[in-house]
Motif scaffolding. Structure first.
Motif, PDB file in Angstrom:
ATOM      1  N   UNK A  86     -64.892  39.688  18.355  1.00  0.00           N
ATOM      2  CA  UNK A  86     -64.266  39.492  19.411  1.00  0.00           C
ATOM      3  C   UNK A  86     -63.402  38.228  19.840  1.00  0.00           C
ATOM      4  N   UNK A  87     -63.894  37.379  18.958  1.00  0.00           N
ATOM      5  CA  UNK A  87     -62.850  35.984  18.949  1.00  0.00           C
ATOM      6  C   UNK A  87     -61.548  36.315  18.390  1.00  0.00           C
ATOM      7  N   UNK A  88     -61.714  37.021  17.418  1.00  0.00           N
ATOM      8  CA  UNK A  88     -60.208  37.406  16.545  1.00  0.00           C
ATOM      9  C   UNK A  88     -59.450  38.218  17.726  1.00  0.00           C
ATOM     10  N   UNK A  89     -59.975  39.275  18.140  1.00  0.00           N
ATOM     11  CA  UNK A  89     -59.229  40.286  18.870  1.00  0.00           C
ATOM     12  C   UNK A  89     -58.782  39.682  20.035  1.00  0.00           C
ATOM     13  N   UNK A  90     -59.834  38.941  20.905  1.00  0.00           N
ATOM     14  CA  UNK A  90     -59.193  38.007  21.982  1.00  0.00           C
ATOM     15  C   UNK A  90     -58.059  37.156  21.801  1.00  0.00           C
ATOM     16  N   UNK A  91     -58.050  36.286  20.762  1.00  0.00           N
ATOM     17  CA  UNK A  91     -56.842  35.742  20.260  1.00  0.00           C
ATOM     18  C   UNK A  91     -55.669  36.484  20.194  1.00  0.00           C
ATOM     19  N   UNK A  92     -55.717  37.428  19.567  1.00  0.00           N
ATOM     20  CA  UNK A  92     -54.471  38.381  19.327  1.00  0.00           C
ATOM     21  C   UNK A  92     -53.968  39.034  20.853  1.00  0.00           C
ATOM     22  N   UNK A  93     -55.119  39.337  21.753  1.00  0.00           N
ATOM     23  CA  UNK A  93     -54.811  39.633  22.710  1.00  0.00           C
ATOM     24  C   UNK A  93     -54.107  38.983  23.780  1.00  0.00           C
ATOM     25  N   UNK A  94     -54.625  37.668  23.949  1.00  0.00           N
ATOM     26  CA  UNK A  94     -54.137  36.481  24.893  1.00  0.00           C
ATOM     27  C   UNK A  94     -52.572  36.339  24.208  1.00  0.00           C
ATOM     28  N   UNK A  95     -52.415  36.207  22.871  1.00  0.00           N
ATOM     29  CA  UNK A  95     -51.018  35.889  22.406  1.00  0.00           C
ATOM     30  C   UNK A  95     -50.103  36.960  22.816  1.00  0.00           C
ATOM     31  N   UNK A  96     -50.514  38.384  22.619  1.00  0.00           N
ATOM     32  CA  UNK A  96     -49.614  39.456  22.960  1.00  0.00           C
ATOM     33  C   UNK A  96     -49.442  39.386  24.408  1.00  0.00           C
ATOM     34  N   UNK A  97     -50.303  39.349  25.146  1.00  0.00           N
ATOM     35  CA  UNK A  97     -50.219  39.347  26.725  1.00  0.00           C
ATOM     36  C   UNK A  97     -49.022  38.270  27.186  1.00  0.00           C
ATOM     37  N   UNK A  98     -49.476  36.994  26.723  1.00  0.00           N
ATOM     38  CA  UNK A  98     -48.461  35.844  27.151  1.00  0.00           C
ATOM     39  C   UNK A  98     -46.953  36.007  26.490  1.00  0.00           C
ATOM     40  N   UNK A  99     -46.831  36.652  25.449  1.00  0.00           N
ATOM     41  CA  UNK A  99     -45.563  37.106  24.955  1.00  0.00           C
ATOM     42  C   UNK A  99     -44.859  37.972  25.859  1.00  0.00           C
ATOM     43  N   UNK A 100     -45.567  39.210  26.464  1.00  0.00           N
ATOM     44  CA  UNK A 100     -45.230  40.115  27.148  1.00  0.00           C
ATOM     45  C   UNK A 100     -44.750  39.658  28.543  1.00  0.00           C
ATOM     46  N   UNK A 101     -45.729  38.601  29.149  1.00  0.00           N
ATOM     47  CA  UNK A 101     -45.544  38.191  30.428  1.00  0.00           C
ATOM     48  C   UNK A 101     -44.018  37.343  30.430  1.00  0.00           C
ATOM     49  N   UNK A 102     -43.532  36.753  29.319  1.00  0.00           N
ATOM     50  CA  UNK A 102     -42.667  35.870  29.434  1.00  0.00           C
ATOM     51  C   UNK A 102     -41.174  36.851  28.982  1.00  0.00           C
ATOM     52  N   UNK A 103     -41.562  37.973  28.310  1.00  0.00           N
ATOM     53  CA  UNK A 103     -40.333  38.713  28.045  1.00  0.00           C
ATOM     54  C   UNK A 103     -40.127  40.052  28.929  1.00  0.00           C
ATOM     55  N   UNK A 104     -40.923  40.312  29.859  1.00  0.00           N
ATOM     56  CA  UNK A 104     -40.708  41.620  30.629  1.00  0.00           C
ATOM     57  C   UNK A 104     -40.525  41.128  32.026  1.00  0.00           C
ATOM     58  N   UNK A 105     -39.466  41.423  32.490  1.00  0.00           N
ATOM     59  CA  UNK A 105     -39.062  41.091  33.881  1.00  0.00           C
ATOM     60  C   UNK A 105     -39.534  42.295  34.747  1.00  0.00           C
ATOM     61  N   UNK A 106     -40.564  41.780  35.504  1.00  0.00           N
ATOM     62  CA  UNK A 106     -41.283  42.783  36.521  1.00  0.00           C
ATOM     63  C   UNK A 106     -40.784  42.521  37.937  1.00  0.00           C
TER      64      UNK A 106
END
Length: 101
Positions: A70-90
């Motif tokens: 869970x520690x590792x998958x949550x690190x990756x999820x948080x990283x991916x989500x932050x990148x998506x929030x910065x790159x996608x214009x909603x």
């Protein structure tokens, strides 16, 4: 809904491995890859942030380092989500509200 803080960027799990975990071990990267049952190239790709930590890799890391998948998958999820929030214009997407709430 949680509020994201723009000043705090989540790190890629590979950065944590590269900067903190692997230097603290008394093992070579080759030995770590062997213990994980993966190729050195796969480990290097994660360390160099070229590959994400998949669920399968999270299980391997969690077992080897003793902190659970869970520690590792949550690190990756948080990283991916932050990148998506910065790159996608909603800004053009409306927020729907259901009736009765």
């Amino acid at each position: 809904m949680s509020e994201r803080h723009d000043s705090i960027d989540p790190i890629h799990p590979g950065e944590l491995l590269r900067e903190d975990i692997l230097p603290a071990l008394d093992m070579s990267k080759s030995a770590v890859a062997m213990a994980l049952g993966i190729s050195r190239q796969t480990l290097y790709d994660i360390i160099n942030e070229k590959q994400p930590v998949t669920a399968e890799m999270a299980v391997r890391f969690g077992k080897l380092f003793g902190n659970g998948p869970g520690f590792w998958i949550n690190l990756q999820r948080n990283y991916d989500l932050a990148r998506a929030e910065r790159s996608i214009d909603v800004s053009g997407i409306p927020t729907l509200v259901s009736k009765g709430t």
